[in-house]
Every structure is written in C-alpha cells, then in structure tokens.
Design an enzyme around this catalytic site. Structure first.
Site, short mmCIF file in Angstrom:
data_model
loop_
_atom_site.label_atom_id
_atom_site.label_comp_id
_atom_site.label_asym_id
_atom_site.label_seq_id
_atom_site.Cartn_x
_atom_site.Cartn_y
_atom_site.Cartn_z
N TYR A 173 27.42 -78.37 -38.92
CA TYR A 173 28.61 -78.45 -39.51
C TYR A 173 29.52 -77.54 -38.70
CZ TYR A 173 32.70 -79.68 -42.03
OH TYR A 173 34.11 -79.93 -42.61
N LYS A 177 32.27 -78.32 -35.53
CA LYS A 177 33.66 -78.15 -35.72
C LYS A 177 34.30 -77.09 -34.82
CE LYS A 177 35.06 -80.80 -39.21
NZ LYS A 177 36.11 -81.89 -39.29
#
Length: 345
Positions: A173, A177
């Site tokens: 994650y 990002k």
C-alpha cells in the site's frame, strides 16, 4: 446508512458550501472506488448539489445498487461496472477524474498485497491516460502512509520524504501510493497532465463499509452495538484523523483552488488523538470499557508500524480551508447516523 438523517443532510450542505462549488455545475466528474467510504460521500454531495454529472465506477454492481441506487434514474448519473486495472473505453469523457479505488484496510494488505498494489498503480495509470484523452483534471487522493514513521515528535509537512519499511506485506500500500505520486508528477512533466494531489489522514465517518477492518471502524462498530471496545495494542499511537465530510470538502477545495503538482495534507488538529483516546470516546458513548487484546498474526501483518503520524495542514489552510468537525462531534455524528437503520442494528 440513512442518507435522509438530518445530521447526514447537514454534512452534505457543509460540502456544498465549499468555495467555488458552483463552477462545477455543467461538468462531468468520474469517481472510481465509488462505493467506498469517501466515494459514496463524495457522490452523495455532488448529486445533491445539482447540475453536476457523475460517472461512478465500481466492480460490484450489487454494492453500487445498495449504496448509490437512488441515483440510477437520474440523467446526471452513470454507473460503470469495471475493474480499474482495466483501461477505460475510448468514448468515455470526463472533466475531472478522482481515482479513489483502493484497498484501504489492514486485512486487505495482509491477504491481498498483490491486488492492493496493482489496484493503486494500474487504476491511477488508466485515470491519467483518460485525463490525457479528455484534457481533464485528475485529483489524486494519496495518503499519510507515504510518510511512514515519524522522526521523534515531528509532524509531517509535505516536504518530508518518508521513513518506510519495505520488508512487510503492508509495503504494497505505502510503496504503491508513493509510486503513483511519482507517476502523477511524470505525467505532468511528459504530457502536461493537470494533476492535483491530496494526502489524506486516517478517515472515518458514517459511509464506512461494514467490512472495514481499520481499528477506528472496529471501535465505531462496537460503540453502535453497545459493546466494550477491543484495542489490539496499548493505544500509544498518535495519529491524525479526519471526519469524512471534512475530507471530501478539503478534496474539492484543492480541486478548485489548489496548485497542480503540489501535494496538500488533509487533516484536522481537532482530531489528532492517541488511539486509546479514540477508543475511549467510542466506549464513552455507551458507558462501556476499553479492553486490551493482542492481535492475531494475520492482523498484525497488515498493521502500520507508525507510532506517530500527525499531518501539518498549514498548506491547506493557506488556501482558505478550515476543517469544521472536532473529534467528539464527528464520532457522535457517525454513530448517530449509522445506528439509525435496520441493517446496522
């Protein structure tokens, strides 16, 4: 969730009051992750404002019908069932694209790390390609997670470059990002794409999904059920939280007034709290207690290593935006709106 609840309607009016909202009338806004916490609230605000066409993209048509079905008869609303890892059709047009589709809770990070990474990267790539074809603006919702852990007692300003651990499942994650932010900057440099970037703190509110495994969501669900709050740590973590209405308002404010390529932290000093205090406020709602319990190995894999993650929102405030909801008020609104429906009871 009862969208007709007076508190929820007041939240929508709060978003409608964002400076410059009237300039969005006559525009088409495409939102991926349309049935998520932020996506649903954003679409409710746009549709209730009037005069804005919304293209909602999601991969579960049953959930979309449940969350957004009241708009299906409107000529201003279109739902597209699609996996964001696939490119958009050639004939699609939008003036603004907000790629919200993402796995955003710990169990997803530990159980589906590959999917989590690809949804973020491929979803953003296809949004940026569509923007190039349509000459649209992209509002990219990044995250506090790009900063990793804090240096001592520091708060995160937008120029902090982060302190992350790659050898964990959660890196799917955080690193995806960060990569997408770099992709946005690359599209701006190479293609001249118009991209606005926001970095969201931890978001909570009444549009949360029942499947959400974030600690804050678990606390809220326990409060609604009138049960003790289970805390999977000592609760020393010190985080920035933002009520979903303030988050959506800030996102739209940056879309309308922010500088392309400049990231803006979205946070609210009135919602900077230790995790145990968040749990305590939820327990206090029903006169219950906070129970401390160790997490399972699967749960622990998806947990953040951050012990402090406070976002400095000075840059956002310099644009003229001020958050509205303090922590106790926001939690009360969340629980009151959610519990006023049969499905949650």
């Amino acid at each position: 969730m009862n969208k007709n609840h007076p508190l929820y309607q007041a939240d929508l009016r709060s978003i409608h009051a964002v400076s410059g909202m009237e300039t969005l009338r006559g525009k088409t806004i495409l939102v991926t992750g349309a049935t998520g916490m932020i996506g649903t609230h954003l679409i409710d605000a746009l549709m209730s404002f009037g005069g804005i066409s919304v293209i909602a993209v999601g991969r579960n048509k049953e959930r979309a019908a449940e969350r957004l079905g009241e708009y299906y008869g409107s000529p201003l609303f279109t739902f597209i069932e699609q996996d964001v890892c696939q490119p958009f059709s050639a004939g699609l047009h939008a003036d603004c694209i907000i790629p919200l589709a993402s796995n955003t809770h710990p169990l997803a990070y530990s159980q589906y790390p590959v999917e989590t990474l690809l949804i973020n990267i491929k979803g953003a790539e296809h949004a940026l390609n569509l923007a190039d074809r349509c000459h649209a603006t992209v509002l990219y919702p990044s995250t506090v997670e790009v900063y990793g852990n804090a240096r001592g007692a520091d708060t995160f300003t937008e120029d902090y470059t982060g302190q992350l651990a790659l050898a964990t499942p959660r890196a799917c994650y955080t690193e995806s990002k960060r990569s997408v932010e770099a992709l946005c900057q690359s599209y701006m440099a190479e293609h001249g794409t118009d991209v606005k970037i926001v970095r969201l703190s931890r978001i909570f509110g009444p549009t949360m999904l029942k499947s959400d495994s974030k600690a804050s969501s678990q606390f809220i669900k326990k409060a609604m059920a009138g049960e003790d709050i289970v805390l999977k740590s000592k609760g020393d973590q010190f985080f920035s939280y933002t009520y979903v209405t303030d988050a959506v308002s800030a996102m739209l404010h940056v879309l309308l007034h922010g500088e392309a390529g400049t990231p803006y932290n979205i946070s609210n000093a009135g919602c900077d709290v230790h995790l145990r205090d968040f749990a305590g406020l939820c327990a206090q709602y029903n006169g219950k207690d906070v129970i401390f319990d160790l997490p399972s190995d699967t749960e622990r894999q998806g947990f953040s290593i951050a012990t402090q993650a406070i976002l400095d929102n000075s840059r956002l405030r310099s644009l003229g935006f001020t958050p509205r909801y303090g922590m106790k008020d926001a939690l009360t609104r969340t629980i009151e709106i959610l519990k006023d429906q049969e499905k949650w009871n």
